[in-house]
Design a protein around this motif. Sequence first.
Motif, PDB file in Angstrom:
ATOM      1  N   UNK A  25       0.855  -1.178   0.000  1.00 24.86           N
ATOM      2  CA  UNK A  25       0.000   0.000   0.000  1.00 24.86           C
ATOM      3  C   UNK A  25       0.894   1.233   0.000  1.00 24.86           C
ATOM      4  N   UNK A  26       0.773   2.072  -1.025  1.00 26.01           N
ATOM      5  CA  UNK A  26       1.627   3.247  -1.158  1.00 26.01           C
ATOM      6  C   UNK A  26       1.296   4.270  -0.067  1.00 26.01           C
ATOM      7  N   UNK A  27       2.295   4.977   0.439  1.00 25.11           N
ATOM      8  CA  UNK A  27       2.039   5.963   1.505  1.00 25.11           C
ATOM      9  C   UNK A  27       1.214   7.157   1.042  1.00 25.11           C
ATOM     10  N   UNK A  28       1.232   7.445  -0.288  1.00 21.42           N
ATOM     11  CA  UNK A  28       0.453   8.564  -0.822  1.00 21.42           C
ATOM     12  C   UNK A  28      -0.342   8.095  -2.032  1.00 21.42           C
ATOM     13  N   UNK A  29      -1.562   8.561  -2.119  1.00 24.80           N
ATOM     14  CA  UNK A  29      -2.334   8.307  -3.330  1.00 24.80           C
ATOM     15  C   UNK A  29      -1.744   9.149  -4.459  1.00 24.80           C
ATOM     16  N   UNK A  31      -3.196  11.311  -6.238  1.00 23.59           N
ATOM     17  CA  UNK A  31      -3.695  12.680  -6.103  1.00 23.59           C
ATOM     18  C   UNK A  31      -2.922  13.445  -5.039  1.00 23.59           C
ATOM     19  N   UNK A  32      -2.665  12.805  -3.898  1.00 23.95           N
ATOM     20  CA  UNK A  32      -1.928  13.463  -2.825  1.00 23.95           C
ATOM     21  C   UNK A  32      -0.468  13.699  -3.222  1.00 23.95           C
ATOM     22  N   UNK A  33       0.145  12.735  -3.917  1.00 23.14           N
ATOM     23  CA  UNK A  33       1.534  12.904  -4.360  1.00 23.14           C
ATOM     24  C   UNK A  33       1.654  14.087  -5.307  1.00 23.14           C
ATOM     25  N   UNK A 148       5.125   6.603 -13.491  1.00 23.21           N
ATOM     26  CA  UNK A 148       4.998   7.944 -12.932  1.00 23.21           C
ATOM     27  C   UNK A 148       3.544   8.288 -12.618  1.00 23.21           C
ATOM     28  N   UNK A 149       2.614   7.492 -13.118  1.00 26.21           N
ATOM     29  CA  UNK A 149       1.203   7.729 -12.790  1.00 26.21           C
ATOM     30  C   UNK A 149       0.954   7.573 -11.293  1.00 26.21           C
ATOM     31  N   UNK A 150       1.826   6.862 -10.589  1.00 25.46           N
ATOM     32  CA  UNK A 150       1.698   6.749  -9.134  1.00 25.46           C
ATOM     33  C   UNK A 150       1.877   8.104  -8.444  1.00 25.46           C
ATOM     34  N   UNK A 151       2.467   9.069  -9.170  1.00 25.13           N
ATOM     35  CA  UNK A 151       2.675  10.403  -8.618  1.00 25.13           C
ATOM     36  C   UNK A 151       1.640  11.401  -9.137  1.00 25.13           C
ATOM     37  N   UNK A 152       0.580  10.867  -9.739  1.00 27.34           N
ATOM     38  CA  UNK A 152      -0.516  11.733 -10.152  1.00 27.34           C
ATOM     39  C   UNK A 152      -0.433  12.244 -11.567  1.00 27.34           C
TER      40      UNK A 152
END
Length: 491
Positions: A25-29, A31-33, A148-152
């Motif tokens: 589970x990533x620490x940031x969504x 959107x939050x990242x 990089x989509x994990x960073x929004x």
Amino acid sequence: MASGPRATADTAPAAGAGEVEGEHIKPFTPEKAKEIIMSLQQPAIFCNMAVDWPAQHWTAEHLSEVLHGKQIRFRMGMKRTDTVPQFETTCGYVEATLEEFLTWNCDQSPLSGPFRDYDHSKFWAYADYKYFVSLFDDKTDIFEGVIWSDFGFPGRNGRESTLWIGSMGAHTPCHLDSYGCNLVFQVQGRKRWHLFPPEDTPFLYPTRIPYEESSVFSKINVVNPDLKRFPRFCKARRHMVTLNPGQVLFVPRHWWHYVESIDPVTVSINSWIELEEDHQARVEEAITRILVCALKTAEDPHNTRAWLNPTEVEETSHEVNCRYLNRAVSALFDYYRTSKVVEAQAMRTNREHMKKEGLNVHNHMEMEQTGGQDLSLGVVKQEAASLFGPDLVPVILTSEELPSKTGSIFEGDGKDFVGEDGEHSGKLHCTKRQRMMSKSEDAIVEQNAPNSNMAPSQTLISTDDLLDCLLNPQVTRIVAQLLIQGRSLWF
């Protein structure tokens, strides 16, 4: 059936990696990242955001198998402590495979082959600016290994990324990127980052020689500065951190950085994130290109190698550069038109909504214009700062002591866009709120003032001296704004 990124042969993790997809589970969504990235004003390290990326297994050895003997270009620099930066114009270059690089890097210096002229004990090698789209043109599935989509940033992957592979001591001279902000994923080995805020630009002695589109270099070797020649560098605020495998470094817009490999082999992947300010920055870069190419080719029409970075392969003719400038200005005005349409539509929708809710439209709009946006931005900044912890580590200001060249590590807590016509329009960089450099006019005057201790032989003004003044980042910004204002009557 299209194969998923984690199922391709080229990106499969090594046997025994044991990572079960979906467990982490990533620490940031996302959107939050992205919210953090778009509001944070200092460098920071994201941890535990890329543990399930296939790219985490892309060691140099693995990539040598993926590339199947494909030759790439290595920049060769000297392992020496000097006060003069090793710009790319002063380096040697070698075309070699990753397998040949790894053999040489094991100190098995061959008597023949591409690295035969470079003693491993005296030289480092750096495969830098290797764009995925050209490096893996026949293996496009590998693009999906960088997420990089994990960073929004939906859809952003290896296609918008660059690969860097180096030996110990390999480094980039201190510079700032004209466009965007930067995300850097460390895959193998460690890299030491020296970062300086944009407000310290006068203390970094910026220059556009050697010329590379979108890179402003410093005249200083920041790990061994000549303080007699560059005395104001002692005022620069150095932030230093060692980036470890699995971590992602965020470099905000216009932060200076010097990056060096401190392990035998390093592999990293970066992506420049586009920002709204880049539209004007491309105009500034076009102005810079015209002036550099015009003055330097007039000085010596037959020798571009002395001032043009090897990464620059486009024509330097005045006609081509003028077309580049006109496209940049046109793109800026197109952006303005689109922004105004979107803004007008948003305002109409907002008014209609407030009427339905029985709110006072005028008072609400006045609040927005006089401080509502600043207030909301301040809240976002506070929220980002409050998230610092084990998964988001700020890169902090360090002591004035410089790292030794014997391996001691000071840690914090923790390029090309092509238009529709196919012509060059700047590196694929970069949408963040504008942060004006808060340098005073006195600092600019001080920067360009002659040194009172200068010897008579040094008082002759060269073309490069003139360009350093004409193309000071603040001067270029003013020229671009005047140029834009002069054409705004057409808009």
